[in-house]
Design a protein around this motif. Structure first.
Motif, PDB file in Angstrom:
ATOM      1  N   LYS A  36       0.994  -1.399  -0.038  1.00  0.00           N
ATOM      2  CA  LYS A  36       0.139  -0.067  -0.215  1.00  0.00           C
ATOM      3  C   LYS A  36       0.698   1.529  -0.304  1.00  0.00           C
ATOM      4  CE  LYS A  36      -3.964  -2.201   2.459  1.00  0.00           C
ATOM      5  NZ  LYS A  36      -4.070  -3.203   2.237  1.00  0.00           N
ATOM      6  N   PRO A  37       0.862   2.566  -0.870  1.00  0.00           N
ATOM      7  CA  PRO A  37       1.738   3.689  -0.796  1.00  0.00           C
ATOM      8  C   PRO A  37       0.781   4.470   0.942  1.00  0.00           C
ATOM      9  CG  PRO A  37      -0.539   3.794  -2.377  1.00  0.00           C
ATOM     10  CD  PRO A  37      -0.729   2.079  -2.268  1.00  0.00           C
ATOM     11  N   LEU A  40       1.108   8.465   0.704  1.00  0.00           N
ATOM     12  CA  LEU A  40       0.734   9.189   0.658  1.00  0.00           C
ATOM     13  C   LEU A  40      -0.711   9.827   1.246  1.00  0.00           C
ATOM     14  CD1 LEU A  40       0.028   8.387  -2.990  1.00  0.00           C
ATOM     15  CD2 LEU A  40       1.762   9.703  -2.468  1.00  0.00           C
ATOM     16  N   THR A  41      -0.760  10.780   2.533  1.00  0.00           N
ATOM     17  CA  THR A  41      -1.945  10.432   3.517  1.00  0.00           C
ATOM     18  C   THR A  41      -2.665  11.376   2.812  1.00  0.00           C
ATOM     19  OG1 THR A  41      -0.041  11.872   4.651  1.00  0.00           O
ATOM     20  CG2 THR A  41      -0.174   9.725   5.093  1.00  0.00           C
ATOM     21  N   THR A  47      -4.900  13.071  -4.980  1.00  0.00           N
ATOM     22  CA  THR A  47      -4.243  11.764  -3.699  1.00  0.00           C
ATOM     23  C   THR A  47      -4.315  10.818  -4.145  1.00  0.00           C
ATOM     24  OG1 THR A  47      -2.995  13.845  -2.666  1.00  0.00           O
ATOM     25  CG2 THR A  47      -2.439  11.606  -1.801  1.00  0.00           C
ATOM     26  N   ASN A  48      -5.911  10.794  -3.441  1.00  0.00           N
ATOM     27  CA  ASN A  48      -6.494   9.516  -3.394  1.00  0.00           C
ATOM     28  C   ASN A  48      -6.125   8.963  -4.704  1.00  0.00           C
ATOM     29  OD1 ASN A  48      -7.519   9.881  -0.760  1.00  0.00           O
ATOM     30  ND2 ASN A  48      -9.516  10.570  -1.612  1.00  0.00           N
ATOM     31  N   ARG A  51      -3.064   7.076  -4.912  1.00  0.00           N
ATOM     32  CA  ARG A  51      -3.048   6.271  -4.541  1.00  0.00           C
ATOM     33  C   ARG A  51      -3.476   4.544  -4.872  1.00  0.00           C
ATOM     34  NH1 ARG A  51      -5.910   7.623  -0.025  1.00  0.00           N
ATOM     35  NH2 ARG A  51      -4.281   8.619   0.240  1.00  0.00           N
ATOM     36  N   GLN A  52      -4.840   4.948  -5.701  1.00  0.00           N
ATOM     37  CA  GLN A  52      -5.315   3.129  -6.471  1.00  0.00           C
ATOM     38  C   GLN A  52      -4.822   2.934  -7.189  1.00  0.00           C
ATOM     39  OE1 GLN A  52      -9.557   5.075  -7.176  1.00  0.00           O
ATOM     40  NE2 GLN A  52      -9.706   2.747  -7.759  1.00  0.00           N
ATOM     41  N   GLN A  55      -1.362   1.860  -6.094  1.00  0.00           N
ATOM     42  CA  GLN A  55      -2.072   0.558  -5.763  1.00  0.00           C
ATOM     43  C   GLN A  55      -2.383  -1.046  -6.194  1.00  0.00           C
ATOM     44  OE1 GLN A  55      -4.748   0.150  -1.575  1.00  0.00           O
ATOM     45  NE2 GLN A  55      -3.819  -2.034  -1.312  1.00  0.00           N
TER      46      GLN A  55
END
Length: 108
Positions: A36-37, A40-41, A47-48, A51-52, A55
């Motif tokens: 999982k990245p 990337l918070t 960002t979401n 992140r997706q 992954q």
């Protein structure tokens, strides 16, 4: 047996090493499945999405570490089976040659 000789101990060692590597690829596969990245918070849409995508690339069905680990595991499994078959066939041939040689000596 006349002809070639197989180094049974070396082949057994190679089989054992391949089995070890095969087990390690299972661990790699399992670890890759959980990638999982985490860095990337931020919770924004960009960002979401990033992140997706990261992954999906890491754990997806094409070109991912997970798939490469799975393919490597399968290839190692094939090699182990082939080497074990070779060893079994060689030992059977050696046994048959020994029995045949004993029959020839007995008949002579």
């Amino acid at each position: 047996m006349a002809g070639f000789r197989l180094d049974e101990a070396a082949l057994e060692g190679a089989i054992a090493r391949l089995k070890e590597l095969q087990e390690r690829t299972l661990g790699l596969f399992q670890n890759a499945t959980e990638l999982k990245p985490g860095e990337l918070t931020a919770g924004d849409a960009t960002t979401n999405t990033a992140r997706q995508k990261i992954q999906e690339r890491a754990t997806g069905n094409e070109g991912s570490l997970r798939m490469v680990a799975n393919q490597l595991h399968d290839k190692l499994k094939e090699k182990v089976a082939a080497y074990e078959t070779t060893l079994r066939e060689y030992r059977a041939a050696e046994e048959n040659a020994t029995v045949d040689a004993g029959r020839v000596e007995w008949q002579a």
